[in-house]
Every structure is written in structure tokens, then in C-alpha cells.
Design a protein around this motif. Structure first.
Motif, PDB file in Angstrom:
ATOM      1  N   GLU A  14       0.769  -1.103   0.027  1.00  0.00           N
ATOM      2  CA  GLU A  14       0.088   0.023   0.090  1.00  0.00           C
ATOM      3  C   GLU A  14       0.956   1.247  -0.002  1.00  0.00           C
ATOM      4  N   VAL A  15       1.935   1.258   0.837  1.00  0.00           N
ATOM      5  CA  VAL A  15       3.030   2.622   0.947  1.00  0.00           C
ATOM      6  C   VAL A  15       3.552   2.689  -0.484  1.00  0.00           C
ATOM      7  N   ILE A  16       4.144   1.477  -1.105  1.00  0.00           N
ATOM      8  CA  ILE A  16       4.573   1.660  -2.524  1.00  0.00           C
ATOM      9  C   ILE A  16       3.815   2.138  -3.634  1.00  0.00           C
ATOM     10  N   ALA A  17       2.263   1.714  -3.419  1.00  0.00           N
ATOM     11  CA  ALA A  17       1.577   1.852  -4.219  1.00  0.00           C
ATOM     12  C   ALA A  17       1.137   3.552  -4.077  1.00  0.00           C
ATOM     13  N   GLN A  18       1.053   4.209  -3.005  1.00  0.00           N
ATOM     14  CA  GLN A  18       0.865   5.689  -2.645  1.00  0.00           C
ATOM     15  C   GLN A  18       1.996   6.281  -3.312  1.00  0.00           C
ATOM     16  N   ILE A  19       3.380   5.937  -2.904  1.00  0.00           N
ATOM     17  CA  ILE A  19       4.510   6.821  -3.502  1.00  0.00           C
ATOM     18  C   ILE A  19       4.570   6.727  -4.990  1.00  0.00           C
ATOM     19  N   MET A  20       4.334   5.667  -5.708  1.00  0.00           N
ATOM     20  CA  MET A  20       4.308   5.266  -7.072  1.00  0.00           C
ATOM     21  C   MET A  20       3.469   6.308  -7.626  1.00  0.00           C
ATOM     22  N   GLN A  21       2.273   6.442  -7.135  1.00  0.00           N
ATOM     23  CA  GLN A  21       1.249   7.581  -7.671  1.00  0.00           C
ATOM     24  C   GLN A  21       1.935   8.917  -7.621  1.00  0.00           C
ATOM     25  N   LEU A  22       2.616   9.288  -6.487  1.00  0.00           N
ATOM     26  CA  LEU A  22       3.581  10.628  -6.176  1.00  0.00           C
ATOM     27  C   LEU A  22       4.496  10.698  -7.244  1.00  0.00           C
ATOM     28  N   PHE A  23       5.461   9.572  -7.731  1.00  0.00           N
ATOM     29  CA  PHE A  23       6.507   9.557  -8.763  1.00  0.00           C
ATOM     30  C   PHE A  23       5.802  10.045 -10.094  1.00  0.00           C
ATOM     31  N   TRP A  24       4.579   9.297 -10.156  1.00  0.00           N
ATOM     32  CA  TRP A  24       4.137   9.303 -11.573  1.00  0.00           C
ATOM     33  C   TRP A  24       3.391  10.681 -11.694  1.00  0.00           C
ATOM     34  N   GLN A  25       2.955  11.553 -10.749  1.00  0.00           N
ATOM     35  CA  GLN A  25       2.351  12.760 -10.988  1.00  0.00           C
ATOM     36  C   GLN A  25       3.473  13.758 -10.922  1.00  0.00           C
ATOM     37  N   ASN A  26       4.553  13.633 -10.162  1.00  0.00           N
ATOM     38  CA  ASN A  26       5.512  14.658  -9.934  1.00  0.00           C
ATOM     39  C   ASN A  26       7.034  14.450 -10.839  1.00  0.00           C
ATOM     40  N   GLY A  27       7.222  13.052 -10.915  1.00  0.00           N
ATOM     41  CA  GLY A  27       8.322  12.833 -11.497  1.00  0.00           C
ATOM     42  C   GLY A  27       9.571  12.637 -10.619  1.00  0.00           C
ATOM     43  N   TYR A  28      10.524  12.129 -10.629  1.00  0.00           N
ATOM     44  CA  TYR A  28      11.511  11.685  -9.686  1.00  0.00           C
ATOM     45  C   TYR A  28      12.148  13.094  -8.735  1.00  0.00           C
ATOM     46  N   TYR A  29      12.709  13.930  -9.755  1.00  0.00           N
ATOM     47  CA  TYR A  29      13.383  15.004  -9.268  1.00  0.00           C
ATOM     48  C   TYR A  29      12.484  16.204  -8.666  1.00  0.00           C
ATOM     49  N   HIS A  30      11.192  16.168  -9.066  1.00  0.00           N
ATOM     50  CA  HIS A  30      10.237  17.231  -8.312  1.00  0.00           C
ATOM     51  C   HIS A  30       9.405  16.402  -7.238  1.00  0.00           C
ATOM     52  N   THR A  31       9.837  15.362  -6.751  1.00  0.00           N
ATOM     53  CA  THR A  31       9.391  14.578  -5.550  1.00  0.00           C
ATOM     54  C   THR A  31      10.415  14.558  -4.317  1.00  0.00           C
ATOM     55  N   SER A  32      10.222  15.258  -3.154  1.00  0.00           N
ATOM     56  CA  SER A  32      10.979  15.227  -2.138  1.00  0.00           C
ATOM     57  C   SER A  32      10.681  14.155  -1.097  1.00  0.00           C
ATOM     58  N   MET A  33      11.685  13.809  -0.382  1.00  0.00           N
ATOM     59  CA  MET A  33      11.441  12.818   0.820  1.00  0.00           C
ATOM     60  C   MET A  33      10.270  13.358   1.929  1.00  0.00           C
ATOM     61  N   ASP A  34      10.205  14.695   1.867  1.00  0.00           N
ATOM     62  CA  ASP A  34       9.125  15.212   2.799  1.00  0.00           C
ATOM     63  C   ASP A  34       7.729  14.848   2.301  1.00  0.00           C
ATOM     64  N   GLU A  35       7.621  15.109   1.012  1.00  0.00           N
ATOM     65  CA  GLU A  35       6.387  14.867   0.246  1.00  0.00           C
ATOM     66  C   GLU A  35       5.997  13.110   0.304  1.00  0.00           C
ATOM     67  N   ILE A  36       7.212  12.561   0.263  1.00  0.00           N
ATOM     68  CA  ILE A  36       6.995  11.174   0.334  1.00  0.00           C
ATOM     69  C   ILE A  36       6.232  10.642   1.646  1.00  0.00           C
ATOM     70  N   VAL A  37       7.106  11.239   2.706  1.00  0.00           N
ATOM     71  CA  VAL A  37       6.410  11.121   4.116  1.00  0.00           C
ATOM     72  C   VAL A  37       5.145  11.432   4.272  1.00  0.00           C
ATOM     73  N   ALA A  38       4.644  12.678   3.785  1.00  0.00           N
ATOM     74  CA  ALA A  38       3.335  13.122   3.967  1.00  0.00           C
ATOM     75  C   ALA A  38       2.465  12.383   3.319  1.00  0.00           C
ATOM     76  N   THR A  39       2.710  11.886   2.084  1.00  0.00           N
ATOM     77  CA  THR A  39       1.601  11.169   1.395  1.00  0.00           C
ATOM     78  C   THR A  39       1.689   9.704   1.760  1.00  0.00           C
ATOM     79  N   SER A  40       2.861   9.156   2.179  1.00  0.00           N
ATOM     80  CA  SER A  40       2.597   7.557   2.782  1.00  0.00           C
ATOM     81  C   SER A  40       2.280   7.581   4.110  1.00  0.00           C
ATOM     82  N   GLY A  41       2.203   8.696   5.036  1.00  0.00           N
ATOM     83  CA  GLY A  41       1.968   8.822   6.211  1.00  0.00           C
ATOM     84  C   GLY A  41       2.784   7.940   7.317  1.00  0.00           C
TER      85      GLY A  41
END
Length: 197
Positions: A14-41
Motif C-alpha cells: 500500500e505504501v509503495i502504491a501511494q509513493i508510486m502515484q506521487l512519482f507518477w504525478q511529479n516525476g523523480y526530481y520534483h518529488t521530495s522525501m518530505d512529500e513522500i513521508v506526507a503522502t505515505s503517512g
């Protein structure tokens, strides 16, 4: 007395699925660890402990995408075949599947990865190559069935036709990511006319 490790309170998938959506939306370089933490909870340290760094999370996201898309395609193919649809109809589903899905980010996570990394990251290249090889194999297998039933042209090999169709699909995905609105149905009709014997 040794302290027991903290019990994990999240599902890896479930966590990887959420993070995947974030990378898909923003790309690798425009996704920060803080956003990953916020999205995944999930806390940053827990993410590192469970999965590794941002790059590893990205690779796991690509792998998850690969499995998810190929499984969905195989299921859709099976359903169409059970309904008696022609190989050409099945092939067009593979060509345009997910291109205009309103519930997901535009484009394709793999095409986006190629656009971002090119051949500069061997791990990303391996992941994208593997995905497209599998997608190509699916397309070629359907074309082969169509050629056997004489409903798809035989003047080129199944692999050559599949490669052309896949490259056209990747091109459409890139255009969609750029904000263009190509007429997918028109593209389908053009390919159908071309592929008929």
C-alpha cells in the motif's frame, strides 16, 4: 533485556502504491522525501528501514507499476477474448489502455522515467527496458494470433508490428504528459486500417 523491534504498522504494498502515484504525478526530481513521508503517512526513518533511500523507493515504484499494469492488461485481454473479440480489438486495447484514464496521472510512469533519466541511470533503464519487453511480448502474441486467423497483416513480423505500435503508444504518452490532447480514437482507427490485411 533486549528491546523488541517496533511492530510495523503499515503494508509495504500500500505504501509503495501511494509513493508510486506521487512519482507518477511529479516525476523523480520534483518529488521530495518530505512529500513522500506526507503522502505515505510513514515516518522517514521507518521508510528508510523498510525500503531504503528515495532512489530505491523509485525503483520499487517502477516495479510495482510494472506488475500492476501487466496484470491489468492480461486480465483485460482474457476478458475480451472470452467475449469473442477479434485479435485486432484486443491489440487496440493494449495500444490505448490507460492513456485517458481520469483517475490517474497523465502519461505513463515508465515513459516519464525515460524522459527524466534517459540512459543515465542503469537501474532505471533496466526497469523500463524490462517493462517494455513484457509489453512488447503481449502485443506481439496478440498480433501473432491475428496473423494466424488472417485478420492482421502478415507482410511484417509480429515483433516488428508490435514494436511500431508500442513506439507510437510511447509517443502518445509523451504528448499527453506535455499537455496535448491527441484524438486517441482517431489514432486507433488509423492503426486498425493499417493493420488489416
Amino acid at each position: 533485556m533486549n528491546k523488541l523491534p517496533a511492530k510495523k504498522t503499515f503494508s509495504d504494498e500500500e505504501v509503495i502504491a501511494q509513493i508510486m502515484q506521487l512519482f507518477w504525478q511529479n516525476g523523480y526530481y520534483h518529488t521530495s522525501m518530505d512529500e513522500i513521508v506526507a503522502t505515505s503517512g510513514v515516518k522517514k526513518q521507518s521508510l528508510y528501514n523498510a525500503f531504503g533511500d528515495k532512489h530505491t523507493l523509485y525503483l520499487k515504484s517502477l516495479q510495482h507499476y510494472h506488475q500492476q499494469i501487466l496484470a491489468a492488461c492480461a486480465q483485460a485481454m482474457q476478458q475480451l477474448e472470452q467475449n469473442g473479440e477479434s485479435p485486432l480489438t484486443v491489440l487496440m486495447m493494449l495500444y490505448s489502455r490507460g492513456l485517458t484514464e481520469p483517475k490517474q496521472p497523465t502519461g505513463d510512469l515508465m515513459a516519464n522515467a525515460i524522459a527524466e533519466f534517459g540512459a543515465t541511470d542503469s537501474d532505471v533503464k533496466q526497469a523500463t527496458d524490462h517493462f517494455y519487453e513484457d509489453y512488447l511480448t503481449l502485443m506481439a502474441s496478440v498480433i501473432l494470433k491475428g496473423q494466424a486467423s488472417q485478420t492482421i497483416m502478415t507482410t511484417a513480423t509480429s515483433m516488428t508490428l508490435a514494436q511500431s505500435l508500442l513506439e507510437a503508444r510511447i509517443g502518445l504518452q509523451t504528448r499527453l504528459r506535455q499537455g496535448a490532447q491527441p484524438n486517441i480514437a482517431e489514432h486507433e482507427r488509423t492503426w486498425q486500417a493499417f493493420l488489416q490485411p
